[in-house]
Design an enzyme around this catalytic site. Sequence first.
Site, PDB file in Angstrom:
ATOM      1  N   ASP A  98      10.813  38.928  72.775  1.00  0.00           N
ATOM      2  CA  ASP A  98      10.921  38.113  71.564  1.00  0.00           C
ATOM      3  C   ASP A  98      10.195  38.814  70.421  1.00  0.00           C
ATOM      4  O   ASP A  98       9.012  39.153  70.537  1.00  0.00           O
ATOM      5  CB  ASP A  98      10.292  36.735  71.795  1.00  0.00           C
ATOM      6  CG  ASP A  98      10.279  35.892  70.529  1.00  0.00           C
ATOM      7  OD1 ASP A  98      11.354  35.431  70.120  1.00  0.00           O
ATOM      8  OD2 ASP A  98       9.185  35.693  69.959  1.00  0.00           O
ATOM      9  N   ASP A 147      16.644  37.975  67.396  1.00  0.00           N
ATOM     10  CA  ASP A 147      15.242  38.335  67.648  1.00  0.00           C
ATOM     11  C   ASP A 147      14.825  38.192  69.107  1.00  0.00           C
ATOM     12  O   ASP A 147      13.640  38.262  69.424  1.00  0.00           O
ATOM     13  CB  ASP A 147      14.312  37.496  66.769  1.00  0.00           C
ATOM     14  CG  ASP A 147      14.456  36.004  67.022  1.00  0.00           C
ATOM     15  OD1 ASP A 147      15.378  35.604  67.770  1.00  0.00           O
ATOM     16  OD2 ASP A 147      13.663  35.231  66.457  1.00  0.00           O
ATOM     17  N   GLU A 148      15.768  38.013  70.005  1.00  0.00           N
ATOM     18  CA  GLU A 148      15.407  37.834  71.415  1.00  0.00           C
ATOM     19  C   GLU A 148      16.458  38.468  72.320  1.00  0.00           C
ATOM     20  O   GLU A 148      17.657  38.291  72.105  1.00  0.00           O
ATOM     21  CB  GLU A 148      15.250  36.347  71.740  1.00  0.00           C
ATOM     22  CG  GLU A 148      14.622  36.072  73.098  1.00  0.00           C
ATOM     23  CD  GLU A 148      14.226  34.609  73.272  1.00  0.00           C
ATOM     24  OE1 GLU A 148      14.417  34.077  74.376  1.00  0.00           O
ATOM     25  OE2 GLU A 148      13.736  34.002  72.299  1.00  0.00           O
TER      26      GLU A 148
END
Length: 422
Positions: A16, A116-117
Amino acid sequence: MINYNELPHNQILCIDMKSFYASCSAVMRGLDPMTCYLAVVGNKEQPGSIVLAASPRLKKEFGVKSASSRLFNIPDDKRIIIEEAKMSSYLKISTEIIKIFNKYAPMEDIHVYSVDESFIKVDGLKNLFGNAYTIAQMIKDEIYKNFGLPCTIGIGPNMLMAKLALDLESKKVPSGIAVWTYEDIPTKLWPVSPLSEMWGIGRRMERNLNKMGIFNVGQLAKYPLEMLEKKFGIIGNQLYHHAWGVDLSDLGAPLLQGQISYGKGQILLRDYKEEHEIKAVILEMCEEVARRARSAKKAGRTISLGIGYSDSDFGGGFHRSHTIDEPTNVTMDIYNECLKLFHQFYEGKSVRQISITLSKITDDVTLQLNLFEPDKLKLHDLGYVVDKIRDRFGSAALLRAVSFTEAGTSLKRSALVGGHKA
């Protein structure tokens, strides 16, 4: 104490990027993402614009939260920097970060869960790079060296465990890396409460489980499986096994297979007071939900409509669903069901938020032809034709007439990236 050299063969990393949008904007300004006070909003000219990301220090010291705080909630403090989203730049950086992942694992072992992950399967890489923890540290260091961006990493024997390690531990430890094994379930997972802290359990499911006397994950793990299945069907089965850390889904598959749905939510830039304006936006959103289902060759039976009222009318709203007999991905079918729900539950207040979801998904091969509805197949096929035109010439190539009215939002949003300025 975990012996990282004796971790199980199957290991997955869940990575993350910490406060990704805010961190990217901070680095672009030459600031330290971890120490600056910076918020990213969709539109600086709109006081009600949502905070898309807040730097860790802004969150901690001023209580500004991503996705729930608004521009007008940000304190008037000269230390705080307010940035407008630069979505194109964020996406470019995200793409470059994925290239780093690809140095350690083939693309088929990388699942980009969101901008974002990501999940990375690191089976069989020990002889090349070391154990899973070593690989996680190498990736973390390389991202920081190349982009100046912080990240946290969860490690587990499956996607669920890696995600739980990320959410429940790695974000709280100095190293930013946490490893969970099945032996950790009783001490790390079972005490978790409230239940919504666990991945895959929302507020509504939490309330349902609370009514059954289940308030932490340990109680869920020890609840009779047959009773959970009787109450929730396949979801009950999955919740029970997830409480034991068991997840048999392949990399890239949804962590809760039974919860696949297609939806769209939108916070309106102004209060919508007239019914015809509200219905115009509902129609546009139904078009997008239907398009998403068609792109996956899926159809659904349950249509859900959520309406959030404006703060000027003291907030509130409703979220209701209706299940039809035959699955559909036809825009007007979904829209007509939404209208029924709207007319039944709408209280005449100003609307600021709308959400629409299509669930109880099935493959789009079950269309039942009805001799009394000869146009049904035409409408079904027309949707795919329109999608092809938009895919080739852009989302604004074909729009419904309502999109050109003052109430319409699709035309304006077609120029955005991820719903925000590029």
